[in-house]
Design an enzyme around this catalytic site. Structure first.
Site, mmCIF file in Angstrom:
data_model
loop_
_atom_site.group_PDB
_atom_site.id
_atom_site.type_symbol
_atom_site.label_atom_id
_atom_site.label_comp_id
_atom_site.label_asym_id
_atom_site.label_seq_id
_atom_site.Cartn_x
_atom_site.Cartn_y
_atom_site.Cartn_z
ATOM 1 N N GLU A 1 -4.201 11.711 -2.036
ATOM 2 C CA GLU A 1 -5.139 11.488 -3.135
ATOM 3 C C GLU A 1 -4.312 11.374 -4.424
ATOM 4 O O GLU A 1 -3.791 12.385 -4.928
ATOM 5 C CB GLU A 1 -6.127 12.665 -3.199
ATOM 6 C CG GLU A 1 -6.983 12.731 -4.451
ATOM 7 C CD GLU A 1 -7.663 11.410 -4.822
ATOM 8 O OE1 GLU A 1 -8.439 10.880 -4.023
ATOM 9 O OE2 GLU A 1 -7.402 10.905 -5.938
ATOM 10 N N CYS B 1 -2.889 14.910 3.064
ATOM 11 C CA CYS B 1 -3.895 14.959 1.993
ATOM 12 C C CYS B 1 -4.626 16.285 2.125
ATOM 13 O O CYS B 1 -4.929 16.708 3.235
ATOM 14 C CB CYS B 1 -4.867 13.794 2.162
ATOM 15 S SG CYS B 1 -6.052 13.654 0.818
ATOM 16 N N CYS C 1 0.865 -1.174 0.000
ATOM 17 C CA CYS C 1 0.000 0.000 0.000
ATOM 18 C C CYS C 1 0.908 1.232 0.000
ATOM 19 O O CYS C 1 1.655 1.473 0.940
ATOM 20 C CB CYS C 1 -0.887 -0.054 1.244
ATOM 21 S SG CYS C 1 -2.022 1.331 1.340
HETATM 22 N N1 SAH Z 1 -7.158 9.151 -1.118
HETATM 23 C C1 SAH Z 1 -7.520 7.944 -1.728
HETATM 24 C C2 SAH Z 1 -6.636 6.762 -1.350
HETATM 25 C C3 SAH Z 1 -6.233 6.625 0.109
HETATM 26 S S1 SAH Z 1 -7.430 6.143 1.272
HETATM 27 C C4 SAH Z 1 -8.966 7.629 -1.470
HETATM 28 O O1 SAH Z 1 -9.559 8.279 -0.625
HETATM 29 O O2 SAH Z 1 -9.504 6.753 -2.139
HETATM 30 C C5 SAH Z 1 -7.641 4.386 1.041
HETATM 31 C C6 SAH Z 1 -9.017 3.871 1.494
HETATM 32 O O3 SAH Z 1 -9.122 3.837 2.926
HETATM 33 C C7 SAH Z 1 -10.136 4.763 1.013
HETATM 34 O O4 SAH Z 1 -11.223 4.034 0.517
HETATM 35 C C8 SAH Z 1 -10.524 5.487 2.270
HETATM 36 O O5 SAH Z 1 -11.790 6.016 2.164
HETATM 37 C C9 SAH Z 1 -10.369 4.395 3.297
HETATM 38 N N2 SAH Z 1 -10.318 4.901 4.660
HETATM 39 C C10 SAH Z 1 -9.875 6.094 5.084
HETATM 40 N N3 SAH Z 1 -9.982 6.185 6.431
HETATM 41 C C11 SAH Z 1 -10.492 5.020 6.862
HETATM 42 C C12 SAH Z 1 -10.795 4.509 8.162
HETATM 43 N N4 SAH Z 1 -10.562 5.211 9.254
HETATM 44 N N5 SAH Z 1 -11.298 3.272 8.247
HETATM 45 C C13 SAH Z 1 -11.467 2.518 7.121
HETATM 46 N N6 SAH Z 1 -11.190 2.946 5.886
HETATM 47 C C14 SAH Z 1 -10.703 4.188 5.750
HETATM 48 FE FE1 SF4 Z 2 -8.196 10.219 3.385
HETATM 49 FE FE2 SF4 Z 2 -8.388 9.550 0.776
HETATM 50 FE FE3 SF4 Z 2 -10.066 11.332 1.859
HETATM 51 FE FE4 SF4 Z 2 -7.499 11.984 1.505
HETATM 52 S S1 SF4 Z 2 -9.007 11.528 -0.080
HETATM 53 S S2 SF4 Z 2 -8.738 12.419 3.323
HETATM 54 S S3 SF4 Z 2 -6.504 10.022 1.939
HETATM 55 S S4 SF4 Z 2 -9.892 9.139 2.389
#
Ligand code: SAH
Ligand code: SF4
Length: 393
Positions: free
Chosen positions: A197, A135, A128
């Protein structure tokens, strides 16, 4: 910074080249490498061959020293050593979870730190990878979202995470001892689901993934790379065209009202616009299915009605729904849905004909699970109040 403001930083201004110093070869695309070699005096006619040779040393054999590049002449190696460096981010710490998950803390130029997580499973090993320090988006359930963005990672820093993990797993082949291509790979899959992101750092992510996919090097198939986005709609078609990897989308809600609170980028591009972009994705990229990520938040987005609405919304899109039990972090304004609720939700989706795996949280004991990543060194943390206010709670 508002939730939807794109990062204004221009990735091309990120120094790949230190002002006076030598150029780092890691992260250059084949074309950039060729240009750099020509600028350093390599005759045009030889440049392509030199690119191939150097590329294989760096990305197939994992070599970091020009002296090891034994199919190049001594003079040429000396020239390379004078003009270029081979530099990866620095591995600061490695924590290993009781379930085998490894979390690496990696330091990049400027002293910033990002986290990288390796998740071993029976049939694969997934890394990962992070794309940004922090972000700019402020999803209210995400720990990374409480950290102010410091900067985009360069392509070298992104592909460097993969290379560091291969170092740690001791997965580079040894010249003369087979190529290591026959057995199953320890690091077989990449998910861009770490900090940041990825579609707000498009060019660097693209270049890094092109390097990871290149058949003469790390050679991971585009089917083994999944980019996760919160829904940066204008970049989705480009992802299909220019990267062609698998796509995951942080969907998390079935009404704009709730999604606006959970994933505030929804205020910029709403569910309907996002779905339109996703409908086009598999056609353009030849990818099989879109993964819909759906975090299960107690009493927020987890009813049977939500499950049914979700099915209606994604109708016609080849999809799999990945249910993620919410991973708590200190100060988080939500609770994880109960196991029974998650199972009931999964069941409705499954009966409608979609795969609906429930993601087992991995590496929780070392804070390596989804959404828990956040460098402890980044002190500029938003208060719980601020997170709640932004989420409209
Ligand atoms: N910024 C991108 C990729 C990173 S987050 C995005 O948001 O898709 C990777 C995944 O983890 C995303 O689906 C996000 O929504 C999820 N995620 C973030 N915080 C989380 C949490 N506290 N518990 C479970 N999943 C979470
Ligand atoms: Fe977290 Fe992805 Fe949302 Fe950024 S875009 S705040 S990494 S869940």
């Amino acid at each position: 910074m508002t939730a939807t403001a794109p990062i204004t930083q221009d990735v091309h201004t990120m120094p790949r080249k230190l002002p006076e110093g030598p150029v780092n070869l890691i992260g250059l695309t084949r074309d950039q490498l060729k240009d750099a070699l020509i600028a350093a005096g390599t005759p045009d006619k030889q440049a392509k061959m030199r690119v191939n040779q150097i590329w294989q040393w760096l990305y197939h054999w994992g070599k970091r020293d020009f002296a090891d590049m034994t199919n190049l002449s001594k003079d040429y190696r000396a020239m390379l050593a004078e003009r270029f460096v081979i530099e990866l981010p620095e591995l600061v710490t490695r924590k290993v979870s009781t379930d085998g998950t490894r979390k690496y803390l990696v330091r990049i130029a400027g002293g910033h730190e990002v986290e990288v997580v390796y998740i071993p499973e029976e049939d694969r090993g997934t890394l990962c990878v992070s794309s940004q320090v922090g972000c700019t988006l402020t999803c209210s359930f995400c720990h990374t979202g409480t950290q102010r963005l410091v900067r985009n990672l360069t392509a070298g820093e992104i592909v460097g995470q993969i290379m560091l993990a291969r170092d740690d797993l001791d997965e580079w082949p040894e010249p003369g001892q087979g190529t290591g291509e026959n057995g199953p790979r320890l690091l077989s899959n990449i998910v861009l689901m770490g900090m940041g992101e990825p579609l707000y750092n498009f060019e660097n992510v693209r270049d890094a993934m092109k390097i990871a996919m290149d058949g003469e090097g790390i050679a991971l198939s585009r089917r083994r790379i999944t980019l996760s986005t919160s829904g940066v709609v204008p970049e989705i078609a480009r992802t299909a065209q220019e990267i062609g990897c698998q796509l995951a989308v942080s969907f998390h809600a079935t009404t704009d009202e709730v999604r606006n609170k959970l994933v505030p980028i929804n205020k910029r591009w709403n569910i309907a616009e996002l779905l339109d972009a996703l409908r086009e994705y598999p056609k353009v990229s030849n990818s099989e299915r879109i993964t819909f990520e759906y975090v299960m938040l107690d009493g927020v987005n987890d009813t049977d009605d939500d499950a049914r609405r979700l099915i209606e919304l994604i109708d016609g899109i080849p999809a799999k729904i990945n249910l993620i039990p919410f991973n708590e972090w200190p100060g988080a304004p939500y609770k994880r849905s109960s196991n029974n609720r998650i199972r009931a939700f999964a069941d409705i989706i499954y009966k409608a004909g979609y795969a609906s795996p429930i993601r087992t949280p991995r590496g929780e004991d070392i804070m390596a699970a989804c959404g828990q990543l956040k460098s402890e060194t980044e002190r500029a943390r938003k208060s719980r109040k601020q997170v709640e206010a932004e989420a409209g709670l």
